[in-house]
Design a protein around this motif. Structure first.
Motif, short mmCIF file in Angstrom:
data_model
loop_
_atom_site.label_atom_id
_atom_site.label_comp_id
_atom_site.label_asym_id
_atom_site.label_seq_id
_atom_site.Cartn_x
_atom_site.Cartn_y
_atom_site.Cartn_z
N LEU A 74 -6.66 -4.86 -2.43
CA LEU A 74 -6.10 -4.26 -1.11
C LEU A 74 -7.20 -3.93 0.00
O LEU A 74 -7.48 -4.24 0.94
CB LEU A 74 -5.20 -3.38 -1.06
N ALA A 75 -8.27 -3.17 -0.91
CA ALA A 75 -9.53 -2.61 -0.13
C ALA A 75 -10.23 -3.73 0.42
O ALA A 75 -11.34 -3.72 1.41
CB ALA A 75 -10.01 -1.64 -0.86
N GLN A 92 -2.68 -0.45 -11.22
CA GLN A 92 -2.51 -0.10 -9.93
C GLN A 92 -3.99 0.12 -9.24
O GLN A 92 -4.31 -0.45 -8.07
CB GLN A 92 -2.06 1.47 -9.84
N LEU A 93 -5.10 0.14 -10.06
CA LEU A 93 -6.29 0.25 -9.67
C LEU A 93 -6.86 -1.18 -9.13
O LEU A 93 -7.49 -1.33 -8.26
CB LEU A 93 -7.44 0.66 -10.85
N ASN A 121 -1.72 2.23 -14.82
CA ASN A 121 -2.74 2.83 -14.03
C ASN A 121 -3.86 1.73 -13.81
O ASN A 121 -4.57 1.68 -12.83
CB ASN A 121 -3.34 4.17 -14.61
N LEU A 169 2.31 1.82 -3.54
CA LEU A 169 1.27 2.67 -4.44
C LEU A 169 0.75 3.73 -3.96
O LEU A 169 -0.02 4.64 -4.85
CB LEU A 169 0.03 1.73 -4.36
N ASP A 170 1.06 4.39 -2.79
CA ASP A 170 0.81 5.72 -2.33
C ASP A 170 1.57 6.70 -2.94
O ASP A 170 2.59 6.68 -3.63
CB ASP A 170 0.85 5.96 -0.87
N GLN A 200 -5.07 -1.83 -5.83
CA GLN A 200 -5.71 -1.00 -4.63
C GLN A 200 -7.02 -1.57 -4.41
O GLN A 200 -7.46 -1.57 -3.27
CB GLN A 200 -5.70 0.17 -5.09
N ALA A 203 0.89 -1.22 0.03
CA ALA A 203 -0.02 -0.02 0.10
C ALA A 203 0.87 1.40 0.14
O ALA A 203 0.62 2.31 -0.86
CB ALA A 203 -0.87 -0.01 1.27
N GLU A 204 2.18 1.17 0.62
CA GLU A 204 2.94 2.38 0.73
C GLU A 204 3.58 2.46 -0.68
O GLU A 204 3.80 3.51 -0.96
CB GLU A 204 3.92 2.14 1.86
#
Length: 577
Positions: free
Chosen positions: A380-381, A373-374, A370, A150-151, A377, A147-148
């Protein structure tokens, strides 16, 4: 005066000078690059009373990783980076050494106030800074979580290559032994226009050129035509003239979306590109033949970058996956089956999912990265999968993230004309499959259906004509139906008309005949001949008295063929059909 500004001379290779802004001592050969950064960053120490313009790291040209390191100490004599000499050459990794009193022996320490060469690469800045901070604080580097990683910036920007070795997908113009690659490697950069679709690597190539320029003590300036004005361009050119006159430094100007500049703004570059004050690098998605001044085009070389292939996209996605620490699963693998020690909640991605993403992004690396990445994420959510402790990105997750295929189509650009030309030629060749494909490319890309319908009306007369007189009413009816109901319902109506026109017999007799008429009128020398009197209308007595309509034979009154001239005597005998 030369020593004050740090201008190197023949015997000043190892000479140390003081920065007039921060009072740091550094090599004379490094003073110019140091001043470029020092004059634009926040004051962190140094000589009292010296003021610097407050600016972001991006505006100042200094890498972000240099900012936290300078904040580690409030003292003016913050330790400098030293590169100790060795038998194998200078070390790649920097070492911290406390700044001692300035003595003649300090010349052998090669003190430098700038970051090491790899600090220009955004992918290496974070690791370098983390290691350097750990050395100061005595802590071990802590690995970032997924997560870090990708931040912050988008993944497409974080994965931007820093060298030509990592640049993928443009082997035709940047492959081994190509002329452009040889020029870039030798720092002989010509003025060029980079033309290609979105996400093909235009801006990335400019970043690589910028890194090479800084390494060779050249100045690199970036402007975006979407926000810059003519005054901004003139200011850059003025600074470039000063740099060339006083510091003997080249200035490379990168203008993104250069087609957004109008013709007058583009003319600003002409004399300065001509005399070599600036080296211009422009990036555009539009055809330079239509959007760039011919005079500017003659001074630049156009580099055509193609849409990335599926293989290149897969390689780019694989590189991103490896950098994030995500494991790839083949068809016969299951999560957790790799022999390495994995964490309790590892992230996996199916090889099939990456292949699907490479196809769906239509050669756009930015869209592909992108989209990846989506999807990550989103997984992860969503948290852990109910069946195991690992999270797996599957093909359906990729499709859900993109929603639909990314179709490259520009209603106002060259692709607009390319597709309608392909549709017209496919119908002319009676290829129904190709005709429907190009129709779909246009409609699904957002084309105005009425524009397509108007082109079908034209086709009905130009390519079918009298071979099937019903083709024209069919096309006109299709236009009216599209006007009534619009998209998306009218797509079937247009498809029906396209199939009818494709199947219809073809004849260009009407088109050719009228083309001959236009050519005859265009090439006629002298004034056009008047209309013969017997063909003129005579609504008044005066006109009748002048002979208008005299001798005209009204054809319906005659049962036999009527012999009568209908062309002026000068045009007698001409044939158009």
């Amino acid at each position: 005066m030369d020593d004050a500004i740090g201008t190197p001379t023949d015997d000043s290779t190892d000479k140390l000078v003081h920065c007039p802004v921060c009072d740091l001592e550094l090599l004379a050969t490094a003073i110019n690059s140091h001043l470029d950064n020092c004059l634009q960053v926040k004051p962190i120490g140094g000589v009292a009373g010296k003021k610097r313009r407050l600016s972001s790291p991006e505006d100042s040209g200094m890498s972000e990783s240099t900012q936290p390191l300078k904040r580690l100490s409030n003292a003016p004599n913050f330790p400098l980076f030293h590169k100790p000499k060795s038998s194998d050459g200078p070390s790649e990794e920097p070492s911290f050494a406390a700044q001692s009193s300035r003595t003649p022996d300090s010349k052998n320490k090669h003190a430098e106030s700038h970051m090491p060469s790899n600090s220009d690469c955004p992918q290496k800045q974070g690791n370098w800074l983390l290691q350097s901070t750990s050395l100061i604080q005595g802590d071990q580097p802590k690995e970032k979580s997924l997560a870090e990683k990708l931040d912050g910036k988008p993944l497409a920007d974080k994965m931007r290559p820093c060298s030509l070795q990592d640049y993928m997908g443009q082997n035709k113009v940047l492959g081994e032994n190509t002329m452009l690659r040889t020029l870039l490697q030798s720092n002989e950069i010509p003025s060029i226009i980079l033309w290609g679709p979105p996400g093909c690597g235009k801006t990335t190539l400019a970043h690589i050129i910028a890194k090479n320029a800084k390494n060779n003590n050249n100045r690199f300036v970036t402007l975006s035509a979407t926000s810059a004005s003519t005054n901004d361009v003139r200011e850059v050119i003025k600074q470039a003239q000063n740099e060339q006159r006083f510091c003997k430094r080249k200035t490379i100007l990168f203008v993104d979306e250069i087609h957004r500049f109008n013709k007058t703004q583009q003319d600003t570059f002409l004399p300065h590109v001509e005399c070599g004050t600036i080296t211009l690098i422009g990036a555009t998605t539009e055809n330079p033949s239509f959007q760039i001044n011919n005079a500017l085009l003659s001074r630049c070389r156009v580099i055509v970058l193609e849409k990335l292939s599926v293989e290149a996209m897969e390689a780019i996605l694989m590189r991103a996956v490896e950098s994030l620490g995500i494991r790839v699963l083949s068809e016969d693998q299951q999560p957790g089956c790799s022999g390495s020690n994995v964490s309790e909640t590892a992230m996996y991605v199916e090889q099939k999912a990456l292949t699907t993403l490479a196809h769906l992004c239509d050669g756009d690396a930015r869209t592909g990265l992108n989209g990846l990445q989506l999807s990550v994420q989103a997984r992860l959510a969503a948290g852990k999968d109910a069946s195991n402790h690992d999270m797996v990105i599957k093909e359906e997750h990729i499709k859900e993230g993109l929603q639909r295929s990314h179709i490259l189509y520009d209603r106002a650009g060259e692709e607009h004309y390319n597709c309608i030309s392909a549709l017209h030629k496919s119908m002319r060749g009676s290829d129904q499959d190709a005709s429907l494909y190009w129709l779909g490319r246009m409609l699904e890309g957002g084309e105005d259906p009425l524009y397509v319908a108007r082109r079908l009306v034209r086709f009905a007369s130009e390519d079918i004509g009298l071979a099937d007189p019903l083709a024209l009413p069919q096309a006109v009816s299709a236009y009216q139906a599209c006007h009534f109901i619009g998209m998306p319902e009218c797509d079937v109506i247009l498809a029906q008309c396209v199939m009818y026109l494709t199947r219809a017999p073809k004849s260009i007799a009407v088109y050719s005949a009228y083309g001959k008429v236009k050519a005859c009128l265009k090439n006629h020398k002298g004034p056009l001949p008047p209309v013969p009197l017997h063909l003129r209308n005579a609504p008044t007595k005066l006109m009748k008295g002048l002979g208008y309509g005299k001798g005209y034979k009204y054809n319906p009154k005659y049962s036999e063929p009527v012999v009568q001239d209908y062309l002026p005597p000068e045009m007698k005998g001409i044939k158009f059909v």
